[in-house]
Design a protein around this motif. Structure first.
Motif, PDB file in Angstrom:
ATOM      1  N   GLY A  20       0.789  -1.217   0.000  1.00  0.00           N
ATOM      2  CA  GLY A  20       0.000   0.000   0.000  1.00  0.00           C
ATOM      3  C   GLY A  20       0.822   1.268   0.000  1.00  0.00           C
ATOM      4  N   PRO A  21       0.139   2.416   0.053  1.00  0.00           N
ATOM      5  CA  PRO A  21       0.815   3.715  -0.078  1.00  0.00           C
ATOM      6  C   PRO A  21       1.841   4.007   1.010  1.00  0.00           C
ATOM      7  CG  PRO A  21      -1.563   3.937  -0.390  1.00  0.00           C
ATOM      8  CD  PRO A  21      -1.323   2.554   0.100  1.00  0.00           C
ATOM      9  N   PHE A  22       1.651   3.514   2.228  1.00  0.00           N
ATOM     10  CA  PHE A  22       2.537   3.882   3.332  1.00  0.00           C
ATOM     11  C   PHE A  22       3.523   2.759   3.680  1.00  0.00           C
ATOM     12  CE2 PHE A  22      -1.545   6.100   3.941  1.00  0.00           C
ATOM     13  CZ  PHE A  22      -1.091   7.398   3.732  1.00  0.00           C
ATOM     14  N   HIS A  23       3.669   1.811   2.787  1.00  0.00           N
ATOM     15  CA  HIS A  23       4.601   0.714   3.035  1.00  0.00           C
ATOM     16  C   HIS A  23       6.034   1.202   2.871  1.00  0.00           C
ATOM     17  CE1 HIS A  23       6.878  -2.994   2.097  1.00  0.00           C
ATOM     18  NE2 HIS A  23       6.015  -3.566   2.905  1.00  0.00           N
ATOM     19  N   THR A  24       6.895   0.769   3.779  1.00  0.00           N
ATOM     20  CA  THR A  24       8.324   1.062   3.657  1.00  0.00           C
ATOM     21  C   THR A  24       9.086  -0.249   3.588  1.00  0.00           C
ATOM     22  OG1 THR A  24       8.569   1.175   6.068  1.00  0.00           O
ATOM     23  CG2 THR A  24       8.140   3.244   4.907  1.00  0.00           C
ATOM     24  N   GLU A  25      10.262  -0.190   2.990  1.00  0.00           N
ATOM     25  CA  GLU A  25      11.051  -1.405   2.782  1.00  0.00           C
ATOM     26  C   GLU A  25      11.343  -2.083   4.110  1.00  0.00           C
ATOM     27  OE1 GLU A  25      14.937  -2.824   0.166  1.00  0.00           O
ATOM     28  OE2 GLU A  25      14.421  -0.687   0.354  1.00  0.00           O
ATOM     29  N   GLY A  26      11.086  -3.376   4.168  1.00  0.00           N
ATOM     30  CA  GLY A  26      11.267  -4.138   5.395  1.00  0.00           C
ATOM     31  C   GLY A  26       9.977  -4.415   6.139  1.00  0.00           C
ATOM     32  N   ASP A  27       8.924  -3.635   5.849  1.00  0.00           N
ATOM     33  CA  ASP A  27       7.621  -3.914   6.464  1.00  0.00           C
ATOM     34  C   ASP A  27       7.042  -5.212   5.895  1.00  0.00           C
ATOM     35  OD1 ASP A  27       7.761  -1.595   7.911  1.00  0.00           O
ATOM     36  OD2 ASP A  27       6.395  -0.450   6.632  1.00  0.00           O
ATOM     37  N   PRO A  28       6.175  -5.890   6.655  1.00  0.00           N
ATOM     38  CA  PRO A  28       5.540  -7.101   6.122  1.00  0.00           C
ATOM     39  C   PRO A  28       4.723  -6.792   4.880  1.00  0.00           C
ATOM     40  CG  PRO A  28       5.191  -6.912   8.495  1.00  0.00           C
ATOM     41  CD  PRO A  28       5.778  -5.609   8.042  1.00  0.00           C
ATOM     42  N   VAL A  29       4.691  -7.747   3.973  1.00  0.00           N
ATOM     43  CA  VAL A  29       3.891  -7.618   2.753  1.00  0.00           C
ATOM     44  C   VAL A  29       2.480  -8.124   3.059  1.00  0.00           C
ATOM     45  CG1 VAL A  29       3.630  -8.403   0.363  1.00  0.00           C
ATOM     46  CG2 VAL A  29       5.895  -7.848   1.265  1.00  0.00           C
TER      47      VAL A  29
ATOM     48  N   PHE B 131      -4.086   4.144 -12.468  1.00  0.00           N
ATOM     49  CA  PHE B 131      -4.020   3.691 -11.080  1.00  0.00           C
ATOM     50  C   PHE B 131      -2.712   2.913 -10.926  1.00  0.00           C
ATOM     51  CE2 PHE B 131      -8.258   4.921 -11.466  1.00  0.00           C
ATOM     52  CZ  PHE B 131      -8.943   4.857 -10.255  1.00  0.00           C
ATOM     53  N   LEU B 132      -1.850   3.345  -9.995  1.00  0.00           N
ATOM     54  CA  LEU B 132      -0.541   2.726  -9.809  1.00  0.00           C
ATOM     55  C   LEU B 132      -0.559   1.831  -8.570  1.00  0.00           C
ATOM     56  CD1 LEU B 132      -0.058   5.638 -11.264  1.00  0.00           C
ATOM     57  CD2 LEU B 132       2.324   5.183 -10.753  1.00  0.00           C
ATOM     58  N   PHE B 133      -0.252   0.560  -8.777  1.00  0.00           N
ATOM     59  CA  PHE B 133      -0.121  -0.394  -7.687  1.00  0.00           C
ATOM     60  C   PHE B 133       1.355  -0.746  -7.545  1.00  0.00           C
ATOM     61  CE2 PHE B 133      -4.479  -0.735  -8.974  1.00  0.00           C
ATOM     62  CZ  PHE B 133      -5.184  -1.020  -7.811  1.00  0.00           C
ATOM     63  N   GLN B 134       1.866  -0.634  -6.335  1.00  0.00           N
ATOM     64  CA  GLN B 134       3.283  -0.907  -6.100  1.00  0.00           C
ATOM     65  C   GLN B 134       3.491  -2.375  -5.756  1.00  0.00           C
ATOM     66  OE1 GLN B 134       7.040   1.117  -3.658  1.00  0.00           O
ATOM     67  NE2 GLN B 134       4.946   1.480  -2.969  1.00  0.00           N
ATOM     68  N   GLN B 135       4.475  -2.987  -6.423  1.00  0.00           N
ATOM     69  CA  GLN B 135       4.805  -4.391  -6.205  1.00  0.00           C
ATOM     70  C   GLN B 135       6.266  -4.487  -5.797  1.00  0.00           C
ATOM     71  OE1 GLN B 135       5.095  -6.954  -9.673  1.00  0.00           O
ATOM     72  NE2 GLN B 135       4.103  -8.647  -8.598  1.00  0.00           N
ATOM     73  N   VAL B 136       6.544  -5.237  -4.721  1.00  0.00           N
ATOM     74  CA  VAL B 136       7.924  -5.363  -4.259  1.00  0.00           C
ATOM     75  C   VAL B 136       8.749  -6.100  -5.312  1.00  0.00           C
ATOM     76  CG1 VAL B 136       7.285  -5.302  -1.822  1.00  0.00           C
ATOM     77  CG2 VAL B 136       7.390  -7.501  -3.001  1.00  0.00           C
ATOM     78  N   GLY B 137      10.048  -5.772  -5.337  1.00  0.00           N
ATOM     79  CA  GLY B 137      10.916  -6.328  -6.370  1.00  0.00           C
ATOM     80  C   GLY B 137      11.114  -7.824  -6.269  1.00  0.00           C
ATOM     81  N   SER B 138      10.929  -8.398  -5.072  1.00  0.00           N
ATOM     82  CA  SER B 138      11.132  -9.845  -4.905  1.00  0.00           C
ATOM     83  C   SER B 138       9.965 -10.662  -5.457  1.00  0.00           C
ATOM     84  CB  SER B 138      11.317 -10.174  -3.419  1.00  0.00           C
ATOM     85  OG  SER B 138      10.192  -9.743  -2.668  1.00  0.00           O
ATOM     86  N   ALA B 139       8.848 -10.015  -5.744  1.00  0.00           N
ATOM     87  CA  ALA B 139       7.681 -10.728  -6.283  1.00  0.00           C
ATOM     88  C   ALA B 139       7.820 -10.875  -7.793  1.00  0.00           C
ATOM     89  CB  ALA B 139       6.394  -9.981  -5.954  1.00  0.00           C
ATOM     90  N   ALA B 140       7.309 -11.980  -8.302  1.00  0.00           N
ATOM     91  CA  ALA B 140       7.391 -12.230  -9.737  1.00  0.00           C
ATOM     92  C   ALA B 140       6.465 -11.276 -10.494  1.00  0.00           C
ATOM     93  CB  ALA B 140       7.000 -13.678 -10.035  1.00  0.00           C
ATOM     94  N   LEU B 141       6.967 -10.784 -11.603  1.00  0.00           N
ATOM     95  CA  LEU B 141       6.144  -9.944 -12.465  1.00  0.00           C
ATOM     96  C   LEU B 141       5.136 -10.835 -13.196  1.00  0.00           C
ATOM     97  CD1 LEU B 141       5.523  -7.223 -13.838  1.00  0.00           C
ATOM     98  CD2 LEU B 141       7.265  -7.798 -15.553  1.00  0.00           C
ATOM     99  N   PRO B 142       3.834 -10.595 -13.024  1.00  0.00           N
ATOM    100  CA  PRO B 142       2.851 -11.469 -13.668  1.00  0.00           C
ATOM    101  C   PRO B 142       2.768 -11.212 -15.175  1.00  0.00           C
ATOM    102  CG  PRO B 142       1.744  -9.672 -12.542  1.00  0.00           C
ATOM    103  CD  PRO B 142       3.206  -9.551 -12.209  1.00  0.00           C
ATOM    104  N   GLU B 143       2.425 -12.253 -15.920  1.00  0.00           N
ATOM    105  CA  GLU B 143       2.204 -12.090 -17.351  1.00  0.00           C
ATOM    106  C   GLU B 143       0.858 -11.430 -17.635  1.00  0.00           C
ATOM    107  OE1 GLU B 143       2.638 -15.793 -19.363  1.00  0.00           O
ATOM    108  OE2 GLU B 143       4.771 -15.998 -18.870  1.00  0.00           O
TER     109      GLU B 143
END
Length: 225
Positions: A124-133, A167-179
């Motif tokens: 979400g919008p207020f997520h920072t690196e290291g917070d739970p997904v 609409f921009l949804f943020q995805q962490v880099g460790s997650a696979a990019l969906p097709e």
């Protein structure tokens, strides 16, 4: 079987042979009602799945009219007003306006219009690196909602206008990019608030799904001087 058992059987046969077809029908109907009631009712269990529509088709999703156009993935959006993501953005491009309403629809209702299915690692919008997904990515709200004309943030949606939006949804880099992902659009209900009795749009409910391939986002090239 003893004499008492034979007496019971004779009594049962006597009752059965003395019943009319109508009485059998009533008894069977009551049995069905009791069984279906115990399981919540047969018809109530058959909830129709929300329809799926292709990209480029306008759909009415109260209070909006929406056309989903495409979904892209990118990190450098080439826009100073949008910060770099933790991993990447999934950008849902669409056109949105309001339907048969006479007043503007607030941006909070717009924020609850779109969700994504089929993409893990959304934050979400207020997520920072290291917070739970979040464990349920399909419930994550968009990080930004902007106009695709000038990348300015979208506010309330005025009647009679169509907005080209992203609409921009943020995805962490460790997650696979969906097709591909499924863009989920939710309708709202116009009613009084339970808290202060004001009228507004509440109770978002999934109304339409649009499955879209994910392509690469490339910023527009700088104009040649």
């Amino acid at each position: 079987m003893g004499g008492r058992g034979h007496d019971v059987l004779r009594a049962a046969r006597g009752w059965a042979t003395g019943r009319s077809y109508r009485e059998y029908g009533v008894g069977l109907g009551l049995a069905v009602l009791l069984v279906s009631g115990a399981f919540g009712g047969l018809e109530e269990q058959r909830v129709a799945a929300p329809p799926s529509v292709p990209t480029g088709r306008e759909v009415a999703v109260e209070p909006f009219r929406v056309t989903v156009e495409r979904v892209r993935a990118g990190t450098d959006l080439g826009v100073d007003s949008i910060p770099a993501p933790e991993g990447r953005y999934l950008l849902v491009s669409l056109r949105v306006g309001v339907g048969d309403v006479s007043t503007s629809v607030p941006w909070q209702t717009l924020r609850d219009l779109v969700r994504l299915e089929g993409a893990q690692g959304l934050v979400g919008p207020f997520h920072t690196e290291g917070d739970p997904v979040p464990a349920r990515p399909e419930e994550v709200v968009p990080t930004h909602m902007v106009s695709s004309d000038d990348a300015e943030g979208l506010g309330d949606i005025a009647p009679g206008l169509q907005y080209p939006a992203v609409f921009l949804f943020q995805q962490v880099g460790s997650a696979a990019l969906p097709e591909e992902v499924t863009v989920v659009l939710s309708r709202h209900t116009w009613r009084k608030s339970n808290n202060d009795q004001r009228l507004g749009w509440f109770d978002p409910e999934v109304a339409v799904r649009v499955t879209v391939p994910v392509t690469e986002f490339a910023p527009a090239p700088e104009p040649t001087p």
